[in-house]
Each structure stands twice: as structure tokens, then as C-alpha cells.
Scaffold this motif. Structure first.
Motif, PDB file in Angstrom:
ATOM      1  N   CYS A 263      -1.390   0.605  -2.824  1.00 20.88           N
ATOM      2  CA  CYS A 263      -2.239  -0.011  -1.790  1.00 20.88           C
ATOM      3  C   CYS A 263      -3.530   0.791  -1.600  1.00 20.88           C
ATOM      4  CB  CYS A 263      -1.476  -0.104  -0.471  1.00 20.88           C
ATOM      5  SG  CYS A 263      -0.089  -1.252  -0.491  1.00 20.88           S
ATOM      6  N   TRP A 264      -3.412   2.107  -1.689  1.00 21.68           N
ATOM      7  CA  TRP A 264      -4.593   2.978  -1.551  1.00 21.68           C
ATOM      8  C   TRP A 264      -5.593   2.692  -2.671  1.00 21.68           C
ATOM      9  CZ3 TRP A 264      -5.882   6.914   1.980  1.00 21.68           C
ATOM     10  CH2 TRP A 264      -6.963   7.725   1.605  1.00 21.68           C
ATOM     11  N   LEU A 265      -5.095   2.610  -3.894  1.00 18.47           N
ATOM     12  CA  LEU A 265      -5.980   2.363  -5.039  1.00 18.47           C
ATOM     13  C   LEU A 265      -6.629   0.986  -4.973  1.00 18.47           C
ATOM     14  CD1 LEU A 265      -3.834   3.874  -7.954  1.00 18.47           C
ATOM     15  CD2 LEU A 265      -5.766   4.928  -6.769  1.00 18.47           C
ATOM     16  N   GLN A 266      -5.920   0.026  -4.367  1.00 19.25           N
ATOM     17  CA  GLN A 266      -6.438  -1.332  -4.265  1.00 19.25           C
ATOM     18  C   GLN A 266      -7.357  -1.531  -3.064  1.00 19.25           C
ATOM     19  OE1 GLN A 266      -2.851  -3.660  -4.177  1.00 19.25           O
ATOM     20  NE2 GLN A 266      -2.234  -3.034  -6.246  1.00 19.25           N
ATOM     21  N   GLY A 267      -7.511  -0.494  -2.237  1.00 20.91           N
ATOM     22  CA  GLY A 267      -8.374  -0.596  -1.054  1.00 20.91           C
ATOM     23  C   GLY A 267      -7.806  -1.506   0.013  1.00 20.91           C
ATOM     24  N   ASP A 268      -6.489  -1.508   0.179  1.00 17.71           N
ATOM     25  CA  ASP A 268      -5.821  -2.388   1.139  1.00 17.71           C
ATOM     26  C   ASP A 268      -6.388  -2.185   2.541  1.00 17.71           C
ATOM     27  OD1 ASP A 268      -3.924  -3.566   2.950  1.00 17.71           O
ATOM     28  OD2 ASP A 268      -2.438  -3.543   1.344  1.00 17.71           O
ATOM     29  N   GLU A 269      -6.815  -3.268   3.192  1.00 16.61           N
ATOM     30  CA  GLU A 269      -7.431  -3.149   4.510  1.00 16.61           C
ATOM     31  C   GLU A 269      -6.435  -2.716   5.584  1.00 16.61           C
ATOM     32  OE1 GLU A 269      -9.148  -6.868   5.573  1.00 16.61           O
ATOM     33  OE2 GLU A 269      -7.244  -7.786   6.147  1.00 16.61           O
ATOM     34  N   ASP A 270      -5.140  -2.913   5.353  1.00 17.75           N
ATOM     35  CA  ASP A 270      -4.159  -2.433   6.327  1.00 17.75           C
ATOM     36  C   ASP A 270      -4.132  -0.914   6.379  1.00 17.75           C
ATOM     37  OD1 ASP A 270      -3.418  -4.936   7.115  1.00 17.75           O
ATOM     38  OD2 ASP A 270      -1.736  -5.097   5.730  1.00 17.75           O
TER      39      ASP A 270
END
Length: 505
Positions: free
Chosen positions: A330-337
Motif C-alpha cells: 500500500c505504501w508503494l502504491q501511494g494508498d490514500e488511506d
């Protein structure tokens, strides 16, 4: 190093837990008598763990699979007030299951909100807010006359708490509660509040709404959008919708999103509200609207953080790795959550670095002092968010100016807030503020690179309480994780102490 803590009255309150015994009875006598017996048995991670403790550990492992959120009567009420957006059915609720939940879940004293046995006496304003919201929802659809009457009696009996300065105040209370009183008048509902008290609340609300934006203009705009249910028809909805997230929500808040949908019939808002309902109904749970959704990442990271601080993380190695792998993706994908919530972002950065994942401090650049205080968290002076940023800034491996700057301003802010008493206030709701007070004192007194791990565990165990702690939003609510009452952390500490001591004999 931190001279402020030597000042009278500045020490954080001591836990109600008993002071550590020299040798706990839970440790078998053979081990107390001979530490050398431990050296060959340390690999057995379940040593000294009783059958009951083992069951508790298994129950905790299940928490990694599904984030469990406590119900928010306040947010449920605002979802219940959403009308069916067709001209022929404007007098019916779009989410009737929310109205049914309100009818079925009034507490014995006539209120709605946190369960009575667990409700702190300093949270009456929160109960008043949740109760009034539920009364409005029932009155809006002509339901539950008996429940409405009983709820109004609760408002009458506790109305003095509105002027009690020792009461904890939910976010936006001074705008939302008077706004609900205005809405009650529109519904023809007579509330048992003195006219002088109502006038004073409305005047305070008008001052807060009309005050200037100042240097943190963006933070104030975000705040006014967040408390839209207290503004309603005079709200700038174009401004509000600038804060809509990819999941369709406004601030991941069911109440704010429900009010926006009522006014705008935005399809993405509706998609989010359906997602909230489907999440729990598909899981086979009784109907539940949380105060914030989704919160999966932050909730699960909090589990890891608690287990780490208590020194029992080795019982959950596989579960922690699985969760951190997902968080890293999620961090690598830039997850807004992660990146739209300061606390979650800082906690994710810290735990990922501590566990050896390659994460760049560049992603924390939006949390410079100026940027932070021009955000919603900065406008609210969110001390938990600042504390997490400070702890994250300590995980520095080389010259990293971003982390150095964050460390500097967060330390200054936390010292100032601690010294002026705004982090710990001695009042009936001690359990609410004690934990944060200890965490701030601990983070400032024992920086990450000079702390000793086992002594940190000892401090955390000593201050950890099985009393429910609450998180503050527009309503108070319980986080998803509390380590069940058991001696596992205490046993673990003494077992490891004896194991390492065995090398000296």
C-alpha cells in the motif's frame, strides 16, 4: 535533557497497576531458583504461557485478519436521517436499517452512545451529542415516540454538563450541537434546555463560524467541511466536495458523507455509504456504522505497535510479517488511506523501517511544520498525530533533513503542550488522557536510539491498563485492539530477564 519534567505537577500520572514484584508468582520456582535452566528452553515461545493465555493469543491473532470497529450511534443517526432521493418517497429513510438500529439500541438511561458500564463520567457531552442526533433521526421519520421521550429525559437530566468545563468535548461540538438544536426546532421538537444556555451556544457557534481563517486557512476550511452536519444549508458544498476521496467519502466520515449526500445526491458519496453497510452485513455482523471507515491499516498497525511495546511480538511473527507486507505494498502504491492520515502515515513509516523495509523519508515531506499546521490535524492540534510524527522522525539512519526538521518541531510542540498541562489534565476522565501523557513523556525522555528495549517494555507494561481507552473524533469511540487482561506481557518480561541473567552465572 528534558528539564520541564522536573517541575512540580508535570510528571505523568502513575498507572493503577501494582508495582512490579521482584519475582512474580507466575514464574515457576525451578526457574526462579536456577536461571541456567532457561538457556536451553528459550526457543520454546510458549514457555510459561498458560492455557488461558494461549487462547487469548489465538484471539489476538484473529484481529490481524479483520479490523473490528466499535459502533458509532452518532454516525448511525446521520445515516438514518438521509431521505430517499426520489420525489415520491422523500418522507422515508434511505437506510431504514439505521433507524431500526436506533430503535433497538437505546441504553437504559435513555441515551445512545458508548455503553454505560464503560462510559467515562467525563464523556457526558459526547452522550448528549449522540443522543440528540438519534432523537432527531427518529423524529424526522415519526418513529419511536417512547424512545424519543426517554431520550429527552436524558437530555434534561444531564443538561448541566453542557456548561461543565471539566467535560471532554468531541471535535466540532460547539458547531454541531447548536446546529442540531436548530434542526430540532425545524422538526417541531421541544428540547429541555434553558433559553439562555441555547442563546449562549448559538452565539459561540456564530463566532466560530465567522472568525477569520488566519495563517492556517486550509486547515480551517477542512475543519468546516468536516463538521458539515452542524452547518447544513449555509454550507459551501462546492468547497466541501474538494475533500472527497477516491472511495467517495469525505474524510472517511460516515456522518459528513451522509449529510453531503442528503444535499447533493452525489453518486460517489452513495457508493461509500453502501460500502460501509455492506462491509459489516456481509461479514455476518449486526448492523454497525463506525465513526470512521475504512481504518483497516491504522487499526492493524496499532495492533503491531501495542504488541511491540509490551514485548510479546515474538508470539505473532508470521502475522506481523503478513500485515507489514500488505502495508508495504500500500505504501508503494501511494494508498490514500495511509498518506491522507498523518497518524497512519507516520506509524506505517516507523514500523516498516524498524522491521527492515525500504521506505524513503521523502514521503514525510508534507509534514513540515508549516504544512502540518495548515491541515485538518494541525488546525485541531492533534497531539496523537504529532507524537507519531515525532516517533517516526527518530528512525533515522543517515543525514535526512526531512526527519531532522520533523524531529525538531514536534519535540518543541510536545514539550510545550506537556508543560502547559494540555496533554494531561487531572479530571474525572483520567483514563482518557493518562495513556497519551505517558507516551509523550516516554518518547521525549527515551529517544529511540538510546532506549533499552526491555526497559521500554517494562515501562509500557507498568502503564498499560485493561481499562478501555477512547479515540476522539466527532464522537468518542473505542479502538479495535486492547491486549486482553492476562499476565502474558509480565511473564514474558521476567522470562527474558531471567534468560539474559543466566549468562552471568
Amino acid at each position: 535533557m528534558f528539564v520541564c519534567f522536573s517541575m512540580a505537577g508535570s510528571q505523568p500520572p502513575m498507572s493503577s497497576n501494582p508495582v512490579f514484584p521482584l519475582v512474580p508468582a507466575a514464574i515457576p520456582a525451578t526457574c526462579r531458583e536456577s536461571g541456567s535452566l532457561l538457556t536451553t528452553e528459550f526457543s520454546n515461545t510458549n514457555l510459561f504461557v498458560s492455557y488461558d493465555d494461549s487462547r487469548r493469543i489465538q484471539r489476538i491473532k484473529k484481529m490481524f485478519d479483520e479490523a473490528q470497529l466499535s459502533v458509532s450511534a452518532y454516525d448511525t443517526a446521520w445515516m438514518a436521517m438521509v431521505p430517499t432521493p426520489t420525489s415520491s418517497m422523500e418522507d422515508s429513510p434511505f437506510f431504514p436499517q439505521c433507524a431500526r438500529w436506533i430503535l433497538d439500541n437505546q441504553l437504559s438511561d435513555g441515551s445512545w452512545g458508548l455503553p454505560l458500564p464503560r462510559r467515562d463520567p467525563s464523556l457526558i457531552k459526547d452522550a448528549l451529542s449522540s443522543t440528540l442526533a438519534c432523537i432527531l433521526a427518529l423524529q424526522r421519520w415519526g418513529l419511536g415516540e417512547q424512545q424519543v421521550t426517554k431520550g429527552i429525559r436524558f437530555l434534561d437530566f444531564n443538561s448541566a454538563s453542557l456548561k461543565d468545563q471539566k467535560q471532554h468535548v468531541p471535535i466540532g461540538f460547539d458547531i454541531i450541537f447548536p446546529g442540531m438544536i436548530d434542526y430540532a426546532k425545524d422538526l417541531g421538537l421541544n428540547l429541555p434546555f434553558k433559553s439562555t444556555d441555547v442563546d449562549a451556544m448559538l452565539a459561540k457557534r456564530n463566532v466560530e463560524l465567522t472568525s477569520g481563517f488566519g495563517r492556517n486557512a486550509e486547515g480551517r476550511r477542512a475543519y468546516l467541511a468536516y463538521v458539515s452536519e452542524g452547518i447544513q444549508h449555509s454550507q459551501d458544498w462546492d468547497m466541501v466536495m474538494k475533500y472527497q476521496r477516491q472511495n467517495g467519502s469525505l474524510f472517511n466520515s460516515p456522518s459528513t458523507t451522509a449529510v453531503a449526500f442528503s444535499h447533493l445526491q452525489d453518486p460517489d458519496c452513495l457508493r461509500y455509504l453502501y460500502a460501509v453497510l455492506d462491509k459489516f452485513e456481509n461479514a455476518g455482523l449486526s448492523f454497525l456504522t463506525p465513526a470512521i471507515y475504512p481504518l483497516d491499516i491504522r487499526s492493524r498497525l496499532s495492533v503491531i505497535d501495542t504488541l511491540d511495546s509490551l514485548g510479546v511480538a515474538r508470539h505473532f511473527t508470521n502475522e506481523i510479517k503478513m500485515l507489514l507486507d500488505k502495508t508495504y505494498q500500500c505504501w508503494l502504491q501511494g494508498d490514500e488511506d495511509i498518506f491522507l492520515d498523518t497518524t497512519t502515515c507516520a506509524m506505517a513509516f516507523r514500523l516498516l523501517r524498524v522491521y527492515g523495509y525500504d521506505v524513503s523519508s521523502d514521503r514525510l515531506s508534507p509534514f513540515s511544520e508549516d504544512c502540518f499546521f495548515n491541515s485538518l490535524e494541525g488546525y485541531l492540534k492533534d497531539k496523537t498525530a504529532v507524537l507519531e510524527l515525532h516517533k517516526a522522525s527518530q528512525i533515522i539512519y543517515r543525514e535526512e533533513p526531512i526527519l531532522e526538521e520533523i524531529s525538531s518541531w514536534t519535540m518543541k510542540f510536545l514539550k510545550q503542550e506537556f508543560c502547559n498541562g494540555s496533554i494531561y489534565v487531572d479530571q474525572p476522565g483520567e483514563s482518557i488522557s493518562t495513556k497519551l501523557s505517558f507516551q509523550v513523556h516516554d518518547a521525549l525522555s527515551y529517544p529511540y536510539h538510546v532506549d533499552l528495549e526491555r526497559l521500554g517494555h517494562r515501562r509500557s507494561i507498568h502503564h498499560y491498563s485493561d481499562i478501555d481507552s477512547t479515540w476522539t473524533l466527532k464522537t468518542y469511540w473505542y479502538p479495535s485492539f486492547r491486549f486482553p487482561q492476562s499476565q502474558v506481557p509480565l511473564k514474558e518480561f521476567y522470562f527474558c530477564s531471567l534468560y539474559f541473567a543466566s549468562f552471568w552465572y
